[in-house]
Design a protein around this motif. Structure first.
Motif, PDB file in Angstrom:
ATOM      1  N   PRO A 124       0.826  -1.212   0.000  1.00 38.86           N
ATOM      2  CA  PRO A 124       0.000   0.000   0.000  1.00 38.86           C
ATOM      3  C   PRO A 124       0.863   1.266   0.000  1.00 38.86           C
ATOM      4  O   PRO A 124       2.048   1.228   0.346  1.00 38.86           O
ATOM      5  CB  PRO A 124      -0.795  -0.107   1.311  1.00 38.86           C
ATOM      6  N   LYS A 125       0.258   2.363  -0.360  1.00 37.98           N
ATOM      7  CA  LYS A 125       0.945   3.648  -0.256  1.00 37.98           C
ATOM      8  C   LYS A 125       0.924   4.192   1.169  1.00 37.98           C
ATOM      9  O   LYS A 125       1.776   4.993   1.544  1.00 37.98           O
ATOM     10  CB  LYS A 125       0.286   4.672  -1.194  1.00 37.98           C
ATOM     11  N   SER A 126      -0.037   3.757   1.947  1.00 36.92           N
ATOM     12  CA  SER A 126      -0.233   4.287   3.298  1.00 36.92           C
ATOM     13  C   SER A 126       0.241   3.289   4.351  1.00 36.92           C
ATOM     14  O   SER A 126       0.495   2.113   4.064  1.00 36.92           O
ATOM     15  CB  SER A 126      -1.710   4.641   3.518  1.00 36.92           C
ATOM     16  N   ALA A 127       0.371   3.787   5.583  1.00 32.80           N
ATOM     17  CA  ALA A 127       0.885   2.985   6.693  1.00 32.80           C
ATOM     18  C   ALA A 127      -0.102   1.880   7.068  1.00 32.80           C
ATOM     19  O   ALA A 127      -1.304   1.987   6.802  1.00 32.80           O
ATOM     20  CB  ALA A 127       1.151   3.887   7.894  1.00 32.80           C
ATOM     21  N   PRO A 128       0.387   0.813   7.721  1.00 28.55           N
ATOM     22  CA  PRO A 128      -0.470  -0.341   8.048  1.00 28.55           C
ATOM     23  C   PRO A 128      -1.708   0.012   8.864  1.00 28.55           C
ATOM     24  O   PRO A 128      -2.773  -0.551   8.644  1.00 28.55           O
ATOM     25  CB  PRO A 128       0.474  -1.253   8.842  1.00 28.55           C
ATOM     26  N   GLY A 129      -1.586   0.937   9.808  1.00 33.13           N
ATOM     27  CA  GLY A 129      -2.716   1.245  10.674  1.00 33.13           C
ATOM     28  C   GLY A 129      -3.598   2.374  10.192  1.00 33.13           C
ATOM     29  O   GLY A 129      -4.542   2.766  10.891  1.00 33.13           O
ATOM     30  N   SER A 130      -3.343   2.898   9.009  1.00 35.52           N
ATOM     31  CA  SER A 130      -4.099   4.057   8.537  1.00 35.52           C
ATOM     32  C   SER A 130      -5.476   3.649   8.016  1.00 35.52           C
ATOM     33  O   SER A 130      -5.708   2.508   7.612  1.00 35.52           O
ATOM     34  CB  SER A 130      -3.326   4.775   7.426  1.00 35.52           C
TER      35      SER A 130
END
Length: 740
Positions: A473-479
């Motif tokens: 993903p482009k975003s962090a795991p918890g986002s």
């Protein structure tokens, strides 16, 4: 119940050598079993029935090589500022570092080449290498860990920034400092409460015996039952706390009975019949709450709940058998030095009223105002719980000073925030052609999703019926963006199955978090219904009242919500985090809320039983409703306060743990006990009982007829045991003998 435990107390007191011998044999037997244990406790978390777990199980079945048991490490290397990792000097330093890693252990099977595997960041500053061991992480030695640490340090000596992550790294060394701190504080509280070294030492000794038996049994069963390593820590935490508390109540009641003029054997029997009955029913509510965790159907929670429930059951057995026996050995020394004392806090003799008497008098003078203020205060503390975020621990939640956290941050900075939380998508079908067609369609669809940074080509197993695609993903795991991405992939999976018939599943850190949150959300209502329902039935049996148990359950909800609010404020928002040595804030571990609900409910009912039993006892013996509340409170306030402080001390000791879950659990339980014992049980409950009056103790006649009489107040003892002399003996220094 009181008559039965009275007989046990008399027999244990008389046959004390036999009782001690039997417990010694039990301890020896489980100790031998522990020494022959097949291996260390497991540490894996599985989520039966969830999509993420089905994907993990499928990978284990169809790609066994990818799920080998060997430990792994990821070594991250970064060039000095302004330089490239591919420059001749830095590449030579990288090669030398990885050579040192290879030579650090004979158990290393393979190390990847960052340049050959294209594991170099786009800006050319950072690279990583995968290290695979031939042995599982539990089988690595101190030499293996030390060798890896030295190899990483050699890379730093070459001028590179070198950090590592993975299960091949040594776990932080856990000491028993937490238990020692809690035990030491408990000893001080007991000494202040009893004013006697012998009386203070007796609960500590019996708690040690109980915890010793429990821990040895858990160790012996850890291999066959695959018990999680946190199960023994939780059982130790609760075993020490309730073990000391239960013995404290019986010893305190024994001193009261001796002060009332009973001989030592009869005093021990009566203490076991009255306080021991409260201990049994209090322990029963804790066991129900902990064993009920099995309803969630999460193996790690079931193991932790059953292990802790077993420790509590052992603590009850020790308190009602070994404590009376040891009282026989202690003799007069358990009573301390006899001397004149000022009038006790509840005494009718002239004298300055104690703190407990002044407090209950104030509560009873203004019950409505006190009740409203206490409920509002807990409600305010509970407000942060509305912002509760759940997650599973990863390297991003470790201390900022740890090499794992530094490696996590380096990878996130150089390869993107989603690199640390890749998603694995599986596609399978009995027909390899359908599986291949489905994998092609899924790969194309995944590349078109907005939050996808990279999609790897599908990799098939030997039979060609299963493929895996890795999505970064482009975003962090918890986002929230990554959570939305998981939802989007699952929608694509549904469409794929409709179009081609191929099944597609997704797993990974974010997928696991979503599934575990959904699982807990679905399980919390039936869990609460089961546990609270059973406990209310037990309390109806104990108090022969409907309103008292219902009020107890409502008070528990206030306690647990307030403790969750405090947990969010400190561990998620970082308020006052420096006071407890918290380096890293973040989401609360997914297991925490339901685990705290179970434990806090059990402990809340402990104090409900110990405090309100004395009020019920006064009411049964002829006091009016208001006087019963006041009398019962003054009789039990000192010992309940001591018990709560002991439990808070034991739990707070675990705040110093390196384990993030134990640190949060220790804090949450300590603050929950403080809220429940001092705000709910010693403030809200007396105020509510005062407002309800005699209605609090009423029970419909038809229910009264069908309920067995457990006689927790010991009313039947008066008919079958000799009466105490009319002249009361003097009280003793620092004692709670005025609790009768």
């Amino acid at each position: 119940m009181a008559t039965f435990l009275h007989k046990i107390g008399r027999v244990a007191f008389k046959r004390r050598w036999l009782v001690v011998l039997l417990w010694a044999l039990v301890l020896g037997a489980v100790g031998i079993g522990a020494s022959n244990s097949s291996g260390p406790a497991g540490s894996s978390i599985t989520l039966p029935g969830t999509e993420a777990q089905r994907a993990i199980d499928l990978l284990g079945e169809r790609f066994p090589a990818a799920n080998a048991d060997g430990a792994t490490a990821r070594v991250v290397l970064r060039a000095p500022d302004g330089e490239k990792i591919s420059s001749p000097e830095n590449k030579a330093a990288l090669d030398a570092t990885l050579a040192d890693v290879k030579d650090s252990s004979t158990r290393i099977g393979q190390i990847s080449d960052p340049f050959a595997s294209k594991a170099v960041s786009a800006d050319g500053t950072t690279a990583y290498a995968q290290v695979t061991y031939t042995a599982a992480d539990a089988d690595l030695t101190d030499g293996d860990h030390t060798g890896l640490d030295k190899a990483l340090e050699s890379g730093r000596d070459h001028g590179l920034t070198v950090e590592a992550s993975g299960d091949a790294l040594a776990a932080p060394e856990e000491s028993h400092t937490a238990e020692a701190i809690g035990f030491a504080l408990a000893a001080v509280i007991l000494l202040i409460t009893f004013g006697s070294l012998v009386a203070a030492g007796l609960p500590l000794l019996t708690a040690l015996v109980g915890v010793g038996v429990s821990m040895a049994a858990i160790t012996a069963l850890s291999g066959p039952l695959d018990l999680n390593s946190n199960a023994s820590a939780l059982a130790t935490m609760l075993g020490i706390a309730v073990g000391i508390d239960y013995a404290l109540f019986i010893v305190s009641r024994y001193r009261s009975e001796r002060a009332d003029g009973y001989d030592a054997r009869e005093a021990a029997a009566r203490a076991n019949g009255t306080a021991g009955s409260a201990v049994v029913f209090a322990g029963l509510t804790v066991v129900i709450a902990l064993a009920g965790l099995a309803v969630v159907n999460l193996p790690i929670l079931t193991a932790m709940g059953l292990a802790a429930a077993g420790a509590v059951a052992v603590a009850v057995l020790v308190a009602t058998t070994l404590v009376p026996a040891l009282l026989g050995f202690a003799g007069e020394r358990v009573r301390g030095r006899t001397r004149k004392q000022p009038a006790p806090a509840h005494s009718t003799e002239p004298g300055k009223p104690g703190l407990g008497q002044r407090w209950i008098s104030y509560v009873l003078r203004k019950p409505a105002q006190v009740l409203l203020l206490a409920v509002v205060a807990l409600g305010v503390v509970a407000l942060p719980a509305t912002q509760l975020e759940l997650g599973l621990p990863d390297d991003g939640s470790k201390a900022a000073s740890s090499t794992q956290r530094k490696a996590y941050d380096m990878l996130s900075e150089s390869f993107g925030p989603g690199f640390n939380g890749p998603l694995t998508v599986t596609i399978d079908d009995r027909d390899p052609a359908v599986a291949r067609s489905g994998a092609d369609d899924m790969g194309t669809a995944l590349s078109g999703l907005p939050d996808v940074a990279a999609v790897t080509p599908a990799a098939f197993n030997e039979s060609g019926d299963t493929a895996i695609i890795s999505v970064v993903p482009k975003s962090a795991p918890g986002s929230d963006a990554t959570k939305n991405l998981v939802d989007d992939i699952r929608v694509l999976a549904g469409d794929l199955q409709s179009d081609t018939g191929a099944r597609s599943l997704v797993t990974g850190t974010t997928a696991l978090n979503i599934d575990i949150s959904d699982k807990f959300s679905a399980a919390i209502v039936p869990y609460l219904a089961l546990v609270v329902g059973l406990a209310v039935l037990v309390l109806i049996l104990v108090f022969r009242s409907i309103l008292v148990p219902v009020k107890a359950a409502l008070g528990f909800l206030l306690s647990v919500l307030a403790s969750l609010g405090a947990l969010v404020a400190v561990f998620q928002w970082g308020w006052l985090k420096d006071l407890i040595g918290l380096e890293q804030t973040g989401p609360i571990m997914s297991l925490m809320p339901v685990l705290m609900v179970g434990i806090v409910f059990g402990l809340a009912m402990d104090y409900q039983v110990f405090l309100v039993t004395r009020m019920r006892e006064a009411y049964v013996h002829g006091a009016d409703a208001r006087t019963a509340v006041e009398t019962g409170f003054k009789h039990s306030a000192t010992v309940v306060t001591a018990a709560a402080l002991i439990m808070i001390s034991v739990f707070a000791g675990f705040v110093g743990s390196h384990d993030a879950m134990l640190k949060a659990l220790g804090f949450g339980l300590a603050i929950a006990v403080a809220f429940d014992a001092f705000v709910v049980r010693m403030t809200i409950i007396p105020a509510a009982l005062a407002l309800l009056g005699k209605r609090a103790w009423s029970l419909p006649a038809w229910i009264d007829r069908i309920l067995p009489d457990v006689d927790i107040e010991g009313e039947k003892l008066a008919k079958h045991t000799p009466a105490a002399p009319t002249v009361r003996e003097p009280s003793f220094a620092g004692s709670t003998d005025d609790n009768h």
